[in-house]
Design a protein around this motif. Structure first.
Motif, PDB file in Angstrom:
ATOM      1  N   GLN A 104       5.620 -32.684 -35.460  1.00 30.71           N
ATOM      2  CA  GLN A 104       5.127 -31.352 -34.693  1.00 30.71           C
ATOM      3  C   GLN A 104       3.748 -30.920 -34.789  1.00 30.71           C
ATOM      4  OE1 GLN A 104       7.915 -28.923 -37.220  1.00 30.71           O
ATOM      5  NE2 GLN A 104       9.387 -29.002 -35.987  1.00 30.71           N
TER       6      GLN A 104
ATOM      7  N   ARG B 286       7.535 -36.569 -29.939  1.00 30.22           N
ATOM      8  CA  ARG B 286       8.668 -35.460 -29.588  1.00 30.22           C
ATOM      9  C   ARG B 286      10.032 -35.697 -30.085  1.00 30.22           C
ATOM     10  NH1 ARG B 286       7.757 -31.928 -25.635  1.00 30.22           N
ATOM     11  NH2 ARG B 286       6.427 -33.318 -24.558  1.00 30.22           N
TER      12      ARG B 286
ATOM     13  N   TRP C 175       3.968 -25.643 -31.439  1.00 27.93           N
ATOM     14  CA  TRP C 175       4.355 -26.790 -32.259  1.00 27.93           C
ATOM     15  C   TRP C 175       3.588 -26.772 -33.823  1.00 27.93           C
ATOM     16  CZ3 TRP C 175       8.680 -29.208 -31.735  1.00 27.93           C
ATOM     17  CH2 TRP C 175       9.255 -29.527 -30.583  1.00 27.93           C
TER      18      TRP C 175
ATOM     19  N   GLU D 275      11.271 -32.969 -32.623  1.00 32.60           N
ATOM     20  CA  GLU D 275      12.500 -32.154 -32.254  1.00 32.60           C
ATOM     21  C   GLU D 275      13.805 -32.413 -33.351  1.00 32.60           C
ATOM     22  OE1 GLU D 275      13.643 -33.732 -28.329  1.00 32.60           O
ATOM     23  OE2 GLU D 275      12.176 -32.166 -27.327  1.00 32.60           O
ATOM     24  N   GLN D 276      13.339 -33.148 -34.271  1.00 30.69           N
ATOM     25  CA  GLN D 276      14.190 -33.243 -35.276  1.00 30.69           C
ATOM     26  C   GLN D 276      13.722 -32.575 -36.715  1.00 30.69           C
ATOM     27  OE1 GLN D 276      16.687 -36.965 -35.596  1.00 30.69           O
ATOM     28  NE2 GLN D 276      14.930 -37.625 -34.219  1.00 30.69           N
TER      29      GLN D 276
END
Length: 282
Positions: free
Chosen positions: A104, A93, A127, A97-98
């Motif tokens: 993902q 995660r 995702w 998230e970056q």
């Protein structure tokens, strides 16, 4: 028999270069990982991963993200640490998230399987889509499967085709198999056995057991190619050796009943030769 199976795969470690650091050295960890020295990889990557994006003169943001997703893989697969899906999700995660596409895709897989998180097809699709839109072939194939099966999104063969076709452009063997199945069954396209055969063969040549099995069914039933029990038995035999497809061994036994002993011996010899040739030109 033939089936489109969600051969969803998770983490794939990237062999990425990195800037040199001090004790938290991504490249040193990568070198150790490739030698299966997981303790050293863990020791080098953990300080980087825990950095959470605060940069230093001695390492890059890319190193931090790569360390996070690679730790996710180590915890997912229990490499040098006790297997722990929740911890794997935590690291995936942070990298996802970056905007790391591999992370993902892996996070989508964890939601799809309900590993370390509550199973949630819609979140898996979210995702997979983020990764697929960045060109991640694994995520493109997985997103295509979600559309094909109507999981997390309405069933939509045209969208499934779109994502399978993007993935096969990158040589993804699972997408090749799935595109073969689409043409084999006529789902969203005109049924075309010769085109199905083409895609199954491409997947089979990359060692995909499902494509090898499906190619066996084409020879077994004479779809897109002249019926050939020797070739059918050969491909069933090769697919069965993966241990992934129960029907492969069963179908091999069924087709063997239509063959004489010389034909069976020939099929077995061809299977051994095909494996030695790494499935090319079989």
């Amino acid at each position: 028999m033939k089936r489109l199976l969600p051969v969803l795969m998770g983490f794939a470690l990237l062999l990425l270069s990195s800037t040199e650091g001090w004790s938290a050295d991504f490249q040193k960890g990568l070198d150790a990982y490739n030698k299966k020295d997981y303790a050293t990889a863990l020791r080098e990557w953990t300080p980087l991963a825990e950095n959470k994006g605060v940069l230093s003169l001695f390492y890059s943001k890319e190193d931090v993200i790569n360390a996070q997703k690679n730790l996710g893989g180590m915890y997912e697969h229990g490499q040098g640490v006790p297997q722990n899906d929740e911890t794997a999700v935590k690291w995936y995660r942070l990298a996802a998230e970056q905007r790391d596409a591999d992370a993902q895709s892996s996070l989508g897989f964890m939601y799809f399987k309900g590993r370390g998180v509550t199973q949630d097809d819609k979140t898996a699709v979210k995702w997979f889509r983020l990764a697929a839109e960045q060109g991640n072939a694994r995520a493109q194939t997985n997103l295509g499967l979600m559309y094909f099966k109507g999981q997390g999104v309405p069933k939509d063969y045209k969208n499934a085709l779109k994502w399978f076709r993007l993935a096969v452009k990158q040589g993804d063997a699972r997408a090749q198999n799935n595109l073969g199945f689409v043409y084999d069954q006529g789902k969203g396209v005109l049924q075309d056995y010769k085109t199905a055969l083409k895609w199954y063969r491409l997947g089979a040549e990359q060692g995909n057991a499902y494509a090898q099995y499906n190619l066996g069914t084409m020879y077994d039933n004479g779809r897109g190619v002249l019926q050939n029990y020797i070739r059918a038995h050969m491909w069933y035999n090769i697919a069965a050796s993966s241990g992934k497809i129960k029907n492969a061994s069963e179908n091999g036994d069924i087709v063997a009943k239509r063959m004489n002993s010389n034909q069976i011996e020939t099929a077995q010899r061809l299977a051994r030769e095909c494996v030695r040739k790494k499935y090319k030109g079989c």
